[in-house]
Design a protein around this motif. Sequence first.
Motif, short mmCIF file in Angstrom:
data_model
loop_
_atom_site.label_atom_id
_atom_site.label_comp_id
_atom_site.label_asym_id
_atom_site.label_seq_id
_atom_site.Cartn_x
_atom_site.Cartn_y
_atom_site.Cartn_z
N ALA A 232 -52.12 44.55 -44.11
CA ALA A 232 -53.12 43.99 -44.75
C ALA A 232 -53.23 44.59 -45.72
O ALA A 232 -55.16 44.26 -45.35
N THR A 233 -53.91 44.74 -46.82
CA THR A 233 -54.69 45.24 -47.94
C THR A 233 -55.93 44.09 -48.27
O THR A 233 -56.73 44.01 -48.32
N SER A 234 -54.75 43.10 -48.35
CA SER A 234 -55.43 41.58 -48.73
C SER A 234 -56.44 40.95 -47.81
O SER A 234 -56.35 39.89 -47.63
N LYS A 235 -55.69 41.42 -45.84
CA LYS A 235 -56.11 40.90 -45.22
C LYS A 235 -55.04 39.44 -44.22
O LYS A 235 -55.38 38.66 -43.07
N ALA A 236 -54.39 39.09 -45.22
CA ALA A 236 -53.82 37.33 -45.23
C ALA A 236 -52.45 38.08 -44.29
O ALA A 236 -52.04 39.35 -44.31
N GLU A 237 -52.35 36.93 -43.11
CA GLU A 237 -51.29 36.77 -42.45
C GLU A 237 -50.30 36.54 -44.03
O GLU A 237 -49.87 35.73 -44.73
N PRO A 238 -49.00 37.77 -43.01
CA PRO A 238 -47.72 37.87 -44.61
C PRO A 238 -47.03 36.81 -44.10
O PRO A 238 -46.87 35.97 -42.86
N LEU A 239 -46.34 36.77 -44.91
CA LEU A 239 -44.87 35.40 -45.00
C LEU A 239 -44.31 35.49 -43.78
O LEU A 239 -44.19 34.25 -43.36
N TRP A 240 -43.73 36.50 -43.04
CA TRP A 240 -42.89 36.80 -42.37
C TRP A 240 -43.83 35.84 -41.04
O TRP A 240 -42.64 35.56 -39.80
N GLN A 241 -44.51 37.02 -40.94
CA GLN A 241 -45.45 36.32 -39.50
C GLN A 241 -45.90 35.00 -39.07
O GLN A 241 -45.79 34.34 -38.05
#
Length: 403
Positions: free
Chosen positions: A133-142
Amino acid sequence: MEKRSTGTNLLTNQNADSSYFGTVAIGTPPVAFNVILDTGSSDLWVADQACTTGCSKVQLFNDQSSSTFHNLSEPFNIQYGSGAATGTLGQDVVQMAGFSVPNQIFGVVTQATSGLLSPPVSGLLGLGWQSIATSKAEPLWQTLASSGAWTDPLMAFQLTRFVNGSNVNDVEPGGSFTMGFVNSSLYTGTIDYQAIPTTPSYWILPMTSLTVQGSSISIPSGSSSYSAIDTGTTLVGGPSSVIQNIFAQIPGSQPGTGSWQGYWTYPCNTAVNVAISFGGPSWPISPADFQLTKISSSQCVGAFFELSTSGSAPNWIVGDTFLKNVYSVFRYSPASVGFAALSNTALAMNGVNAAAPSPTIGSVSASATAGTGGGSNSASHRWGIPWVPLVGGISVAIGAVWM
C-alpha cells in the motif's frame, strides 16, 4: 466486530471487459462511489470535489458533508502506467457489501491524469495486501478478514465476458464480488487452492505450465514464474521470450507496430486455445478472450503482451483475459488463491442483454476497526491500473512497474 457475516457486491463490466467496478459508500451520511476492484494494488482512493483535473463527469467526494471525515493532512501520490493520482490522505467510515470499517484511511484525490478515470468510475479499491500500500494503510478487505468479520476469511470474483459481443454498451452486467463466502451457484467441482509462495504482497502464484494449440511452451521455474493474479489488469503480460514463443505456435502471427508495439497480431479466423496451470489443474482460456480486437479485415490483436518487469515485481501479470474463465478466490488465511470451473449459471451471464447493476452497498451487518497505518510512501515496485488508450478506440487497463 458485531458478528461474522457475508456480503455481495454486484459488478459492472466497463468498455467490453476493459475493467470491472463495484461500489463502496464513504462518510456520514454514506455516499456511494463506483470503484475499480483491483487485486493488483492495495490503496483505496476517490476523486474529491476539490479535484481540478481528470475528474469530470464522475461522483466526487465532499469531505465537508461527512460528519465523520478526518483529514490526516498527509500527501497521497500513486503512480500508474499512464499517469498518477495525487491528493491527501483522509479517514472516514467506508461501507461495502454490508460491512463497515469506521476509520478507513484512503486517498482524497485532487488531481488525476486525464483518462485515468473513465466515467462513471470515481476511484479505485485496492484488494492486495498492506505491504504494497502506497499509503501504508491496512486495506479494507484485510481489516475485515483479519478481524473475523467474515464468515470465511476470503473474497471471490465471477467476471462476465462481453468482448466478443455485438452492440456492447459502455457498461454491462459484470458478475459478482463476494466477501466472507464463496457463491456455490457460480462454480462447479472443487476450488483448487494454491499457496502464495512469498510473504503476501501481490496475490502471487507460480505459473507451472502453459499450452498453446496443444503445444507446451517452456517457461522458467522458481521466482521467474511468479504471476500477479490481478483483476485490475485487462490482459495477460509476460516475458518477451515466452510471449514470442506463444505466437510462434500460431501461423501468420506478426509483432505489432506503432501503438501496438509489445502486442502481436494473428489471423482472426484462427481460434487460439491457451491453457495455464499454477500448480493445480490446467485452466483453458476461451479463444474469444484471446482475441482482443480486430485491426484489419483479417488481422486481430492477441490478449497476451510483452511485459518488462524489474526489482520485486513478478514476471507475469495475469488479468481478466484469464480470470473471466474461472471462479477466483482470494483467501486471507492460509494465504492462497483458488480457482474453480464456472457453473452454467455463471456462463449464462456472458453477453446477456441486461441493464448494468445499480449500486449495492448493503445494510451494515458487521463492522471492524482498521489497524494502524498512514504516512506517505512512494511505491518502489508496484502494479497499477492505468488507462492506456490504444488504436481503434480500445482502452486497456495494464499493470505498470515503477522504479
